[in-house]
Design an enzyme around this catalytic site. Structure first.
Site, PDB file in Angstrom:
ATOM      1  N   GLY A  15       0.829  -1.210   0.000  1.00 53.41           N
ATOM      2  CA  GLY A  15       0.000   0.000   0.000  1.00 53.41           C
ATOM      3  C   GLY A  15       0.856   1.250   0.000  1.00 53.41           C
ATOM      4  NE  ARG A  25      14.461  16.160  -1.914  1.00 52.16           N
ATOM      5  CZ  ARG A  25      15.082  16.537  -0.805  1.00 52.16           C
ATOM      6  NH1 ARG A  25      15.079  15.759   0.263  1.00 52.16           N
ATOM      7  NH2 ARG A  25      15.714  17.700  -0.769  1.00 52.16           N
ATOM      8  NE  ARG A  76      -2.014  -4.572  -1.696  1.00 51.93           N
ATOM      9  CZ  ARG A  76      -1.592  -4.047  -0.544  1.00 51.93           C
ATOM     10  NH1 ARG A  76      -0.582  -4.578   0.107  1.00 51.93           N
ATOM     11  NH2 ARG A  76      -2.175  -2.977  -0.043  1.00 51.93           N
ATOM     12  CG  ASP A 107       5.243  -6.859   8.790  1.00 46.39           C
ATOM     13  OD1 ASP A 107       6.428  -6.562   9.002  1.00 46.39           O
ATOM     14  OD2 ASP A 107       4.371  -6.885   9.673  1.00 46.39           O
ATOM     15  CB  THR A 129       2.106   0.794   6.436  1.00 48.39           C
ATOM     16  OG1 THR A 129       0.709   0.681   6.746  1.00 48.39           O
ATOM     17  CG2 THR A 129       2.891   0.315   7.643  1.00 48.39           C
ATOM     18  CG  ASP A 131      -2.621   0.406   8.211  1.00 49.80           C
ATOM     19  OD1 ASP A 131      -3.477   1.307   8.144  1.00 49.80           O
ATOM     20  OD2 ASP A 131      -2.462  -0.454   7.329  1.00 49.80           O
ATOM     21  CG  ASP A 133       0.072  -2.654  10.295  1.00 49.71           C
ATOM     22  OD1 ASP A 133       0.982  -2.094   9.643  1.00 49.71           O
ATOM     23  OD2 ASP A 133      -0.839  -3.300   9.765  1.00 49.71           O
ATOM     24  NE  ARG A 175      -2.880  -3.454   6.978  1.00 50.82           N
ATOM     25  CZ  ARG A 175      -1.770  -3.630   6.307  1.00 50.82           C
ATOM     26  NH1 ARG A 175      -1.815  -4.140   5.119  1.00 50.82           N
ATOM     27  NH2 ARG A 175      -0.608  -3.298   6.816  1.00 50.82           N
ATOM     28  NE  ARG A 248     -27.553  12.692   9.182  1.00 51.30           N
ATOM     29  CZ  ARG A 248     -28.729  12.661   9.787  1.00 51.30           C
ATOM     30  NH1 ARG A 248     -28.970  11.784  10.744  1.00 51.30           N
ATOM     31  NH2 ARG A 248     -29.678  13.514   9.445  1.00 51.30           N
ATOM     32  CD  GLN A 256      -8.495   7.207   7.288  1.00 52.88           C
ATOM     33  OE1 GLN A 256      -8.303   7.005   8.452  1.00 52.88           O
ATOM     34  NE2 GLN A 256      -9.283   6.450   6.552  1.00 52.88           N
TER      35      GLN A 256
HETATM   36  P1  ATP Z   1       0.919  -2.857   3.344  1.00 51.04           P
HETATM   37  O1  ATP Z   1       1.341  -2.628   4.782  1.00 51.04           O
HETATM   38  O2  ATP Z   1       0.456  -1.665   2.697  1.00 51.04           O
HETATM   39  O3  ATP Z   1      -0.020  -4.031   3.158  1.00 51.04           O
HETATM   40  P2  ATP Z   1       2.905  -4.715   2.521  1.00 51.04           P
HETATM   41  O4  ATP Z   1       4.303  -4.543   2.084  1.00 51.04           O
HETATM   42  O5  ATP Z   1       2.696  -5.516   3.782  1.00 51.04           O
HETATM   43  O6  ATP Z   1       2.283  -3.282   2.605  1.00 51.04           O
HETATM   44  P3  ATP Z   1       1.818  -6.853   0.876  1.00 51.04           P
HETATM   45  O7  ATP Z   1       0.811  -6.826  -0.214  1.00 51.04           O
HETATM   46  O8  ATP Z   1       1.619  -7.780   2.013  1.00 51.04           O
HETATM   47  O9  ATP Z   1       2.005  -5.345   1.362  1.00 51.04           O
HETATM   48  O10 ATP Z   1       3.248  -7.232   0.247  1.00 51.04           O
HETATM   49  C1  ATP Z   1       3.767  -6.499  -0.851  1.00 51.04           C
HETATM   50  C2  ATP Z   1       4.391  -7.434  -1.828  1.00 51.04           C
HETATM   51  O11 ATP Z   1       5.519  -8.095  -1.224  1.00 51.04           O
HETATM   52  C3  ATP Z   1       3.515  -8.578  -2.310  1.00 51.04           C
HETATM   53  O12 ATP Z   1       2.613  -8.183  -3.330  1.00 51.04           O
HETATM   54  C4  ATP Z   1       4.553  -9.558  -2.820  1.00 51.04           C
HETATM   55  O13 ATP Z   1       5.025  -9.162  -4.087  1.00 51.04           O
HETATM   56  C5  ATP Z   1       5.687  -9.381  -1.803  1.00 51.04           C
HETATM   57  N1  ATP Z   1       5.557 -10.420  -0.781  1.00 51.04           N
HETATM   58  C6  ATP Z   1       4.693 -10.486   0.259  1.00 51.04           C
HETATM   59  N2  ATP Z   1       4.848 -11.625   0.960  1.00 51.04           N
HETATM   60  C7  ATP Z   1       5.838 -12.321   0.339  1.00 51.04           C
HETATM   61  C8  ATP Z   1       6.458 -13.580   0.572  1.00 51.04           C
HETATM   62  N3  ATP Z   1       6.114 -14.373   1.588  1.00 51.04           N
HETATM   63  N4  ATP Z   1       7.454 -13.951  -0.287  1.00 51.04           N
HETATM   64  C9  ATP Z   1       7.818 -13.167  -1.301  1.00 51.04           C
HETATM   65  N5  ATP Z   1       7.250 -11.966  -1.578  1.00 51.04           N
HETATM   66  C10 ATP Z   1       6.292 -11.548  -0.778  1.00 51.04           C
END
Ligand code: ATP
Length: 326
Positions: A15, A25, A76, A107, A129, A131, A133, A175, A248, A256
């Site tokens: 995200g 940058r 993703r 993560d 992120t 969140d 989190d 989340r 409401r 956000q």
């Molecule tokens: P957000 O906090 O916004 O969800 P995020 O980095 O946790 O961010 P994800 O969609 O969970 O978002 O992961 C981003 C990308 O990282 C995934 O689309 C995938 O390409 C890669 N990824 C996630 N988990 C794995 C994994 N176990 N092995 C390899 N690549 C991964």
């Protein structure tokens, strides 16, 4: 000791979060100042698989520090989760001559970073992120901006709620985490806040608080609900049933995630981007840049992924103390 590196890649994944551009940058500028070339990988790990890249220089990152979103786009990538996808990504790194990659995201992005590093490409992760989190870092880029955006929106809602003497139920993102809701609830003087870290009892946590506020003379009520704690529509229906009020509902949603980053996100993002390049240059790949007690620290990716952080429940006590008298 400095490690000889010539070229690095930078990508944003998962995200989007305001402040990602400040990180990009800082990575590009720091790399340039060290004589290292920087390649922007577009659309997260998909860009590594497909060879979707842009050469970065001073021009490509000028006037992006104040912009929300990410100029590198984000995505993703399901394919990257497969061995085949990861091999393609490694081939792209080899073809472009990347000595390391800086991956900005959550993560999931770090799990991808770990996979890539196991294939021999040094990767440094940066937590971003809205969140907040991520277990390994007390602060994640984008959180402060998202809080401020939600506070701004709720302040505006309050004007009209006050005029009409109404109850408002606002659902904020986060989340499964209640950071955004709790911080925003404190900052807006909410009547009640529901977060997933605490068992939700609408009678105790909302209806009773509204009653106390009414008894103290209030005629409008602001209820903030973390998306992980329940739906604003359901909470609103329960308030109606118990009190006869006609709340409401506002779901703040993706607004956000946007907007010009606050100084905190720009400043912290810049320091993290700088540290990520420093880490690669000192041969310290396979790590995540995190914050701990206001300092920027460097944590091994595997350790970082196993870490959990304690939710600041003491802030809920603060909220309760300042809202009990209405
Ligand atoms: P957000 O906090 O916004 O969800 P995020 O980095 O946790 O961010 P994800 O969609 O969970 O978002 O992961 C981003 C990308 O990282 C995934 O689309 C995938 O390409 C890669 N990824 C996630 N988990 C794995 C994994 N176990 N092995 C390899 N690549 C991964």
């Amino acid at each position: 000791m400095e490690h000889k590196i010539k070229r690095i890649g930078v990508l944003t994944s998962g995200g989007d979060a305001p402040g990602m551009n400040a990180v990009v940058r800082a990575v590009v500028r720091t790399a340039m100042s060290r004589g290292v070339e920087c390649i922007g990988i577009r659309r997260g790990y998909n860009g590594l698989i497909k060879g979707d890249f842009i050469r970065m220089d001073a021009g490509t990152v000028s006037h992006i520090i104040e912009k929300g979103g990410t100029v590198l786009y984000t995505a993703r990538s399901e394919e990257f989760k497969t061995e085949e996808g990861q091999k393609k990504a490694v081939d792209t790194c080899r073809l472009l001559g990347l000595d390391g990659v800086i991956a900005i995201g959550g993560d999931g992005t770090f799990r991808g970073a770990l996979a890539l590093s196991r294939h021999g490409i040094p990767v440094v992760g940066i937590p971003a992120t809205i969140d907040n989190d991520i277990g390994c870092s007390q602060y994640t880029i984008g959180f402060d901006t998202a809080c401020n955006t939600a506070v701004y929106a709720i302040d505006m809602l309050r004007d009209t709620m006050q005029s009409h003497e109404r109850c408002s139920v606002v659902e904020v993102m986060g989340r499964q985490a209640g950071y955004l809701a709790l911080y925003v609830g404190i900052a807006t003087g909410a009547t009640a806040v529901l977060i997933p870290e605490r068992s939700v009892d609408v009678e105790r946590d909302v209806v009773e608080k509204i009653r106390q506020a009414r008894l103290a003379g209030r005629t409008h009520f602001m209820v903030v609900v973390a998306e992980g704690a329940g739906s604003a529509m359901d909470i609103s229906a329960k308030i109606h049933e118990a009190t006869g009020l006609d709340p409401r509902v506002t779901v703040l949603g993706h607004i956000q995630r946007g907007g010009s980053p606050t100084s905190r996100d720009r400043e912290t993002g810049t320091r993290m981007g700088y540290e990520a390049v420093q880490a690669l240059m000192s041969g310290n790949g396979n790590c995540v840049i995190a914050t701990k007690d206001g300092k920027i620290v460097n944590i091994d990716i595997e350790e970082a992924l196993a870490m959990t952080k304690e939710f600041p429940m003491d802030r809920y006590d603060v909220l309760e103390a300042v809202t009990t008298n209405g």
